[in-house]
Design a protein around this motif. Structure first.
Motif, PDB file in Angstrom:
ATOM      1  N   ILE A   3       0.932  -1.144   0.063  1.00  0.00           N
ATOM      2  CA  ILE A   3      -0.128  -0.080  -0.060  1.00  0.00           C
ATOM      3  C   ILE A   3       0.866   1.236   0.146  1.00  0.00           C
ATOM      4  CG2 ILE A   3      -1.949   1.209   1.277  1.00  0.00           C
ATOM      5  CD1 ILE A   3      -2.739  -1.156   2.367  1.00  0.00           C
ATOM      6  N   ASP A   4       0.580   2.121  -1.111  1.00  0.00           N
ATOM      7  CA  ASP A   4       1.518   3.307  -0.945  1.00  0.00           C
ATOM      8  C   ASP A   4       0.841   4.174  -0.168  1.00  0.00           C
ATOM      9  OD1 ASP A   4       2.957   5.620  -1.677  1.00  0.00           O
ATOM     10  OD2 ASP A   4       2.433   5.569  -3.890  1.00  0.00           O
ATOM     11  N   VAL A   5       1.185   4.570   1.069  1.00  0.00           N
ATOM     12  CA  VAL A   5       0.728   5.207   2.241  1.00  0.00           C
ATOM     13  C   VAL A   5       0.783   6.762   1.595  1.00  0.00           C
ATOM     14  CG1 VAL A   5       1.007   3.685   3.825  1.00  0.00           C
ATOM     15  CG2 VAL A   5       2.706   5.439   3.610  1.00  0.00           C
ATOM     16  N   LEU A   6       2.073   7.113   0.709  1.00  0.00           N
ATOM     17  CA  LEU A   6       2.252   8.305   0.613  1.00  0.00           C
ATOM     18  C   LEU A   6       1.595   8.946  -0.588  1.00  0.00           C
ATOM     19  CD1 LEU A   6       6.267   8.576   1.086  1.00  0.00           C
ATOM     20  CD2 LEU A   6       4.374   9.591   2.465  1.00  0.00           C
ATOM     21  N   SER A   7       0.609   8.135  -1.402  1.00  0.00           N
ATOM     22  CA  SER A   7      -0.114   8.459  -2.567  1.00  0.00           C
ATOM     23  C   SER A   7      -0.861   9.872  -2.409  1.00  0.00           C
ATOM     24  CB  SER A   7      -0.904   7.224  -2.819  1.00  0.00           C
ATOM     25  OG  SER A   7      -1.669   7.692  -4.170  1.00  0.00           O
ATOM     26  N   PRO A   8      -1.878   9.728  -1.341  1.00  0.00           N
ATOM     27  CA  PRO A   8      -2.636  10.912  -1.208  1.00  0.00           C
ATOM     28  C   PRO A   8      -1.897  12.248  -1.074  1.00  0.00           C
ATOM     29  CG  PRO A   8      -3.501   9.049   0.467  1.00  0.00           C
ATOM     30  CD  PRO A   8      -2.232   8.713  -0.231  1.00  0.00           C
ATOM     31  N   LEU A   9      -0.772  12.225  -0.231  1.00  0.00           N
ATOM     32  CA  LEU A   9       0.089  13.313  -0.301  1.00  0.00           C
ATOM     33  C   LEU A   9       0.873  13.803  -1.718  1.00  0.00           C
ATOM     34  CD1 LEU A   9       1.669  15.526   1.426  1.00  0.00           C
ATOM     35  CD2 LEU A   9       3.398  13.647   1.964  1.00  0.00           C
ATOM     36  N   ARG A  10       1.386  12.655  -2.354  1.00  0.00           N
ATOM     37  CA  ARG A  10       1.663  12.872  -3.771  1.00  0.00           C
ATOM     38  C   ARG A  10       0.810  13.681  -4.599  1.00  0.00           C
ATOM     39  NH1 ARG A  10       2.438   7.973  -4.797  1.00  0.00           N
ATOM     40  NH2 ARG A  10       4.661   7.915  -3.729  1.00  0.00           N
ATOM     41  N   ARG A  11      -0.571  13.184  -4.621  1.00  0.00           N
ATOM     42  CA  ARG A  11      -1.305  13.830  -5.440  1.00  0.00           C
ATOM     43  C   ARG A  11      -1.492  15.216  -5.122  1.00  0.00           C
ATOM     44  NH1 ARG A  11      -4.010   8.838  -4.851  1.00  0.00           N
ATOM     45  NH2 ARG A  11      -5.433   9.630  -3.237  1.00  0.00           N
ATOM     46  N   ARG A  12      -1.598  15.514  -3.785  1.00  0.00           N
ATOM     47  CA  ARG A  12      -1.913  16.703  -3.521  1.00  0.00           C
ATOM     48  C   ARG A  12      -0.677  17.860  -3.579  1.00  0.00           C
ATOM     49  NH1 ARG A  12      -5.234  13.586  -0.945  1.00  0.00           N
ATOM     50  NH2 ARG A  12      -7.160  14.068   0.174  1.00  0.00           N
ATOM     51  N   LEU A  13       0.482  17.249  -3.370  1.00  0.00           N
ATOM     52  CA  LEU A  13       1.834  17.942  -3.815  1.00  0.00           C
ATOM     53  C   LEU A  13       1.544  18.321  -5.480  1.00  0.00           C
ATOM     54  CD1 LEU A  13       4.289  16.415  -1.456  1.00  0.00           C
ATOM     55  CD2 LEU A  13       3.434  18.630  -0.994  1.00  0.00           C
ATOM     56  N   ARG A  14       1.455  17.307  -6.044  1.00  0.00           N
ATOM     57  CA  ARG A  14       1.454  17.365  -7.716  1.00  0.00           C
ATOM     58  C   ARG A  14       0.505  18.515  -7.891  1.00  0.00           C
ATOM     59  NH1 ARG A  14       1.961  11.337  -9.607  1.00  0.00           N
ATOM     60  NH2 ARG A  14       4.129  11.096  -9.440  1.00  0.00           N
ATOM     61  N   LEU A  15      -0.571  18.696  -7.351  1.00  0.00           N
ATOM     62  CA  LEU A  15      -1.741  19.553  -7.595  1.00  0.00           C
ATOM     63  C   LEU A  15      -1.326  21.001  -7.294  1.00  0.00           C
ATOM     64  CD1 LEU A  15      -4.641  20.325  -8.725  1.00  0.00           C
ATOM     65  CD2 LEU A  15      -5.451  19.876  -6.299  1.00  0.00           C
ATOM     66  N   THR A  16      -0.529  20.972  -6.161  1.00  0.00           N
ATOM     67  CA  THR A  16      -0.029  22.262  -5.638  1.00  0.00           C
ATOM     68  C   THR A  16       1.090  23.008  -6.412  1.00  0.00           C
ATOM     69  OG1 THR A  16      -0.774  21.725  -3.324  1.00  0.00           O
ATOM     70  CG2 THR A  16       0.718  23.573  -3.731  1.00  0.00           C
ATOM     71  N   PHE A  17       2.006  22.006  -6.815  1.00  0.00           N
ATOM     72  CA  PHE A  17       3.151  22.454  -7.586  1.00  0.00           C
ATOM     73  C   PHE A  17       2.828  22.669  -9.022  1.00  0.00           C
ATOM     74  CE2 PHE A  17       5.549  20.666  -3.852  1.00  0.00           C
ATOM     75  CZ  PHE A  17       5.586  21.856  -3.149  1.00  0.00           C
ATOM     76  N   SER A  18       2.135  21.675  -9.610  1.00  0.00           N
ATOM     77  CA  SER A  18       1.987  21.839 -11.262  1.00  0.00           C
ATOM     78  C   SER A  18       0.471  22.002 -11.601  1.00  0.00           C
ATOM     79  CB  SER A  18       2.530  20.557 -11.764  1.00  0.00           C
ATOM     80  OG  SER A  18       1.731  19.477 -11.487  1.00  0.00           O
ATOM     81  N   GLY A  19      -0.631  21.877 -10.702  1.00  0.00           N
ATOM     82  CA  GLY A  19      -1.895  22.175 -11.296  1.00  0.00           C
ATOM     83  C   GLY A  19      -2.490  20.866 -11.716  1.00  0.00           C
ATOM     84  N   GLN A  20      -1.732  19.862 -11.743  1.00  0.00           N
ATOM     85  CA  GLN A  20      -2.603  18.428 -11.793  1.00  0.00           C
ATOM     86  C   GLN A  20      -1.936  17.215 -11.132  1.00  0.00           C
ATOM     87  OE1 GLN A  20      -0.844  18.659 -16.137  1.00  0.00           O
ATOM     88  NE2 GLN A  20       0.096  16.624 -15.705  1.00  0.00           N
ATOM     89  N   THR A  21      -2.759  16.371 -10.860  1.00  0.00           N
ATOM     90  CA  THR A  21      -2.669  15.355 -10.157  1.00  0.00           C
ATOM     91  C   THR A  21      -1.870  14.271 -10.494  1.00  0.00           C
ATOM     92  OG1 THR A  21      -4.768  14.599 -10.125  1.00  0.00           O
ATOM     93  CG2 THR A  21      -4.345  15.965  -8.473  1.00  0.00           C
ATOM     94  N   ASP A  22      -2.067  13.979 -11.824  1.00  0.00           N
ATOM     95  CA  ASP A  22      -1.580  12.556 -12.376  1.00  0.00           C
ATOM     96  C   ASP A  22      -0.637  13.256 -13.658  1.00  0.00           C
ATOM     97  OD1 ASP A  22      -2.767  10.835 -10.592  1.00  0.00           O
ATOM     98  OD2 ASP A  22      -4.626  11.225 -11.750  1.00  0.00           O
ATOM     99  N   GLY A  23       0.213  12.321 -13.875  1.00  0.00           N
ATOM    100  CA  GLY A  23       1.147  12.412 -14.964  1.00  0.00           C
ATOM    101  C   GLY A  23       2.066  13.906 -14.951  1.00  0.00           C
ATOM    102  N   VAL A  24       2.788  14.322 -15.863  1.00  0.00           N
ATOM    103  CA  VAL A  24       3.977  15.263 -15.910  1.00  0.00           C
ATOM    104  C   VAL A  24       3.244  16.398 -16.914  1.00  0.00           C
ATOM    105  CG1 VAL A  24       6.231  15.997 -16.412  1.00  0.00           C
ATOM    106  CG2 VAL A  24       5.714  13.700 -15.486  1.00  0.00           C
ATOM    107  N   PRO A  25       3.387  17.611 -16.392  1.00  0.00           N
ATOM    108  CA  PRO A  25       2.889  18.611 -17.266  1.00  0.00           C
ATOM    109  C   PRO A  25       3.473  18.611 -18.556  1.00  0.00           C
ATOM    110  CG  PRO A  25       3.130  19.354 -15.029  1.00  0.00           C
ATOM    111  CD  PRO A  25       3.699  18.173 -15.035  1.00  0.00           C
ATOM    112  N   ASP A  26       3.046  19.046 -19.524  1.00  0.00           N
ATOM    113  CA  ASP A  26       3.589  19.019 -20.984  1.00  0.00           C
ATOM    114  C   ASP A  26       4.937  20.024 -20.822  1.00  0.00           C
ATOM    115  OD1 ASP A  26       1.749  17.447 -21.871  1.00  0.00           O
ATOM    116  OD2 ASP A  26       0.402  19.038 -22.714  1.00  0.00           O
ATOM    117  N   TRP A  27       4.792  21.134 -20.312  1.00  0.00           N
ATOM    118  CA  TRP A  27       5.948  21.947 -20.219  1.00  0.00           C
ATOM    119  C   TRP A  27       7.261  21.363 -19.530  1.00  0.00           C
ATOM    120  CZ3 TRP A  27       8.491  23.424 -15.963  1.00  0.00           C
ATOM    121  CH2 TRP A  27       8.028  23.461 -14.783  1.00  0.00           C
ATOM    122  N   GLU A  28       7.170  20.622 -18.678  1.00  0.00           N
ATOM    123  CA  GLU A  28       8.188  19.822 -17.861  1.00  0.00           C
ATOM    124  C   GLU A  28       8.775  18.820 -19.100  1.00  0.00           C
ATOM    125  OE1 GLU A  28       8.501  19.427 -13.742  1.00  0.00           O
ATOM    126  OE2 GLU A  28       6.534  19.103 -13.973  1.00  0.00           O
TER     127      GLU A  28
END
Length: 304
Positions: A3-28
């Motif tokens: 079980i990936d216990v950090l998955s919820p934190l990962r999704r919220r951090l990605r949303l905060t820093f890049s505006g999306q929860t999954d995948g990598v932004p196109d500009w990156e």
């Protein structure tokens, strides 16, 4: 099955820093493209500092420092929607920093030119520290310089606060390397050593260019308690306390902030910040998408 216990934190951090929860932004992903190695090499101090987790704390410290210049602050308050959509401004700043750090030279120039075009509409009036009304434009050299000085000081200072002091030669190298970003933004003659950075920042504290006041208090209050996802609030508060703890007394006086303490005893903010950033690093991974894309470009160009 683990079980990936950090998955919820990962999704919220990605949303905060890049505006999306999954995948990598196109500009990156686009940082893999390009025809040269960029302005900074993988063994540069710039890569070492910017690939760490400490720029998260550094961003808070930079915003606090920038707010001390009433001209810079007026541009943010009068022309941005930082209260309604604070993450949009954060994502834009991250995009520019990482594109200049990891992109090829053409991408870094395009990103800087885009920011300067956005700045063309950011004009108005502000009252300086002596009560004199002055016109401002976000592309004014002195305002651009203060933003650059604040970023350089905050990113380097946060890295050393968390990871320990760099050798003097490495601190000088970081200031000299990141001066490239200042030149891309139109800053004339940026400092190229740590001593010059300190001297240039001290020169701004002349009674007019840096000041406190209700507008500063308002922005400090917002930065202390921004509208974040509840899962991120405890970590953010710890990094805010660390940013404050790492700043010099003069700036804290202007910001009307105090270091965390229990009565006369200082609280152990530094180890708490180190632990917080360790968790964030574990959630996001050792190598960020921007750095990974840059490494793929360098491998293609056989520049590693």
């Amino acid at each position: 099955m683990s079980i990936d216990v950090l998955s919820p934190l990962r999704r919220r951090l990605r949303l905060t820093f890049s505006g999306q929860t999954d995948g990598v932004p196109d500009w990156e992903l686009a940082l893999e493209d390009g025809d040269d190695a960029g302005f900074f090499a993988p063994d540069s101090v710039t890569w070492r500092v910017h690939s760490d987790m400490t720029p998260i704390m550094g961003g808070i410290r930079a915003l606090l420092t920038q707010a001390l210049h009433p001209g810079v602050l007026a541009g943010v308050v009068d022309h941005s929607h930082y209260r309604e959509d604070p993450l949009a401004r954060l994502a834009g700043t991250i995009r520019w920093i990482f594109t200049v750090t990891y992109g090829d030279t053409a991408a870094a120039r395009r990103a800087s030119q885009h920011v300067r075009r956005v700045h063309e509409a950011v004009v108005g009036q502000y009252v300086d520290g002596r009560g004199i009304g002055r016109p401002y434009s976000a592309n004014q050299p002195d305002l651009l310089e203060w933003v650059h000085l604040a970023f350089t000081d905050a990113f380097l200072g946060s890295y050393e606060y968390v990871r320990g002091p760099l050798p003097a030669s490495d601190a000088d190298a970081y200031v000299a390397e990141w001066a490239t970003a200042a030149k891309l933004m139109g800053v004339p003659n940026p400092p190229t050593s740590f001593a010059a950075l300190r001297e240039r920042m001290n020169a701004y504290d002349d009674g007019a260019r840096l000041s406190s006041g209700p507008r500063v208090d308002d922005v400090v209050g917002f930065l202390r308690n921004p509208p974040l996802d509840p899962l991120l609030v405890p970590g953010y508060r710890m990094l805010f306390a660390a940013a404050v703890d790492s700043m010099n007394d003069r700036y804290l006086d202007l910001l009307r902030l105090r270091r965390s303490s229990l009565g006369p005893l200082p609280l152990p903010v530094r180890p708490a910040a180190q632990a917080t950033l360790a968790v964030v690093g574990r959630a996001l991974g050792a190598t960020g998408p921007s750095e990974a894309a840059a490494r793929r470009r360098l491998a293609r160009l056989r520049a590693l």
